[in-house]
Design a protein around this motif. Sequence first.
Motif, short mmCIF file in Angstrom:
data_model
loop_
_atom_site.label_atom_id
_atom_site.label_comp_id
_atom_site.label_asym_id
_atom_site.label_seq_id
_atom_site.Cartn_x
_atom_site.Cartn_y
_atom_site.Cartn_z
N VAL A 23 -3.84 5.46 4.38
CA VAL A 23 -3.07 4.56 3.50
C VAL A 23 -4.02 3.66 2.73
O VAL A 23 -5.18 3.50 3.09
CB VAL A 23 -2.10 3.67 4.32
N THR A 24 -3.50 3.07 1.66
CA THR A 24 -4.24 2.01 0.98
C THR A 24 -3.65 0.68 1.43
O THR A 24 -2.48 0.60 1.81
CB THR A 24 -4.11 2.09 -0.55
N VAL A 25 -4.48 -0.36 1.39
CA VAL A 25 -3.97 -1.73 1.48
C VAL A 25 -4.49 -2.42 0.22
O VAL A 25 -5.70 -2.36 -0.06
CB VAL A 25 -4.43 -2.44 2.76
N GLU A 26 -3.61 -3.00 -0.57
CA GLU A 26 -4.01 -3.47 -1.90
C GLU A 26 -3.22 -4.68 -2.39
O GLU A 26 -2.51 -4.61 -3.39
CB GLU A 26 -3.90 -2.33 -2.91
N PRO A 27 -3.35 -5.80 -1.69
CA PRO A 27 -2.67 -7.00 -2.18
C PRO A 27 -3.25 -7.48 -3.50
O PRO A 27 -4.42 -7.20 -3.82
CB PRO A 27 -2.93 -8.03 -1.07
N GLY A 56 0.83 -1.22 0.00
CA GLY A 56 0.00 0.00 0.00
C GLY A 56 0.85 1.25 0.00
O GLY A 56 2.08 1.19 -0.01
N HIS A 57 0.16 2.38 0.02
CA HIS A 57 0.84 3.68 -0.05
C HIS A 57 0.00 4.74 0.63
O HIS A 57 -1.21 4.55 0.84
CB HIS A 57 1.05 4.06 -1.53
N GLY A 58 0.63 5.85 0.93
CA GLY A 58 -0.09 6.98 1.49
C GLY A 58 -1.01 7.60 0.43
O GLY A 58 -0.77 7.47 -0.77
N VAL A 92 -2.37 10.78 -5.22
CA VAL A 92 -2.87 9.40 -5.12
C VAL A 92 -1.77 8.48 -4.60
O VAL A 92 -2.06 7.50 -3.90
CB VAL A 92 -3.48 8.92 -6.45
N HIS A 93 -0.53 8.79 -4.88
CA HIS A 93 0.59 8.04 -4.30
C HIS A 93 1.44 9.01 -3.50
O HIS A 93 2.23 9.76 -4.07
CB HIS A 93 1.45 7.38 -5.39
N GLU A 94 1.25 9.01 -2.20
CA GLU A 94 2.10 9.84 -1.34
C GLU A 94 3.29 9.00 -0.90
O GLU A 94 3.24 7.77 -0.97
CB GLU A 94 1.26 10.40 -0.19
MN MN Z 1 -3.42 2.33 -4.68
#
Ligand code: MN
Length: 353
Positions: free
Chosen positions: A313-317, A286-288, A293-295
């Motif tokens: 944050v995102t969690v995106e497996p 994931g990312h901030g 959109v991508h911190e």
């Molecule tokens: Mn994402």
Amino acid sequence: MSRVERVQRELEKQNAEGLLVTKDVNRRYVSGFTGTAGAVLVTKSEAFFITDFRYAEQAKAEVKEANIIIHKGNLLKEIGLLVDKLALETILIEENGITFKSYLDLKEYTSASLLPSHSLIEKIREIKDSTEMEKMYKAAEIADETFAHIINFIKPGLTEIEVRNELELHMRKLGATSSSFNIIVASGERAALPHGIASHKVIENGDMITLDFGAVYEGYCSDITRTVSVGKPTEKFQEIYNIVLEALERGTKGICSQKPTKEIDRLARCYIDQHGYGENFGHSTGHGLGLEVHEPLRLSSESEEVLQKGMVVTVEPGIYIPGWGGCRIEDDILVTDNGYELLTKSSRELIIL
Ligand code: MN
Ligand code: GLY
Ligand code: MN
């Protein structure tokens, strides 16, 4: 504490004389200015917003915490003159927000030394305040409502691009100013492309479709992914889906303040690894998320950061198998003291269209 004051507190801590803000989202964050040209110079005791004639009225309306300077000639020349007038010997500049050409020009226009800010504002931006969160809730709500809409729209015979266009239109109808990135609609074998932006491929019965999209609402982004099945899913797809879903659940449940970001990555990645698909999950977990959109914050094995209350944050497996297809599920999550709060709330269960 105002945003200018937050920057000034950092300048004090770092014993720096001033910061020149040239990256667009950082300019907006510090000054409130939503236009597309200009710069902010923050010193320990003052702030200046420098823009040109086209934005004079907008700056007057939006910039509340800085002295507004409307320049006529070259922006960098004006900044150089100001820096020298203020007798600053050193200023921090945004290494991620200035071109090499502008850096060279600025060096010509001032006698001050230019040093990297090391993402000073990006670090402040990691923790969202309540006004930012209002916008992030809304951006996430637009994404959820758009997902609810699109699952009734998708049918065999449509192209991925037609689905993308509907996603974009619907988000805008709900108040988004734009998509937060180039929308991903990846169906059938194309679902093996983690960033398979919509193509002319026609959606067929039996396809899995990865839909990854997000809204920008008053500058703030959402970012959601769901993978759906058009018609009955194969056993293999169901198996892969369940592994990704459990990895997402494990990653999500690990989120709370003071947790190392690499631990969230480990929780999701281990589960996928244990099921033999570690090689097929080649991106970070994931990312901030925020004005960008991508911190810079990353949930990855290499990240040394620690989650703090107020981060989003995102969690995106995901699992991607060339020649077969793939699956990713992604949510946007606010870190709280004792855990987390989901911003995107669409069901995570497999949806069969
Ligand atoms: Mn994402
Ligand atoms: N669409 C890119 C991402 O989810 O990060
Ligand atoms: Mn995404």
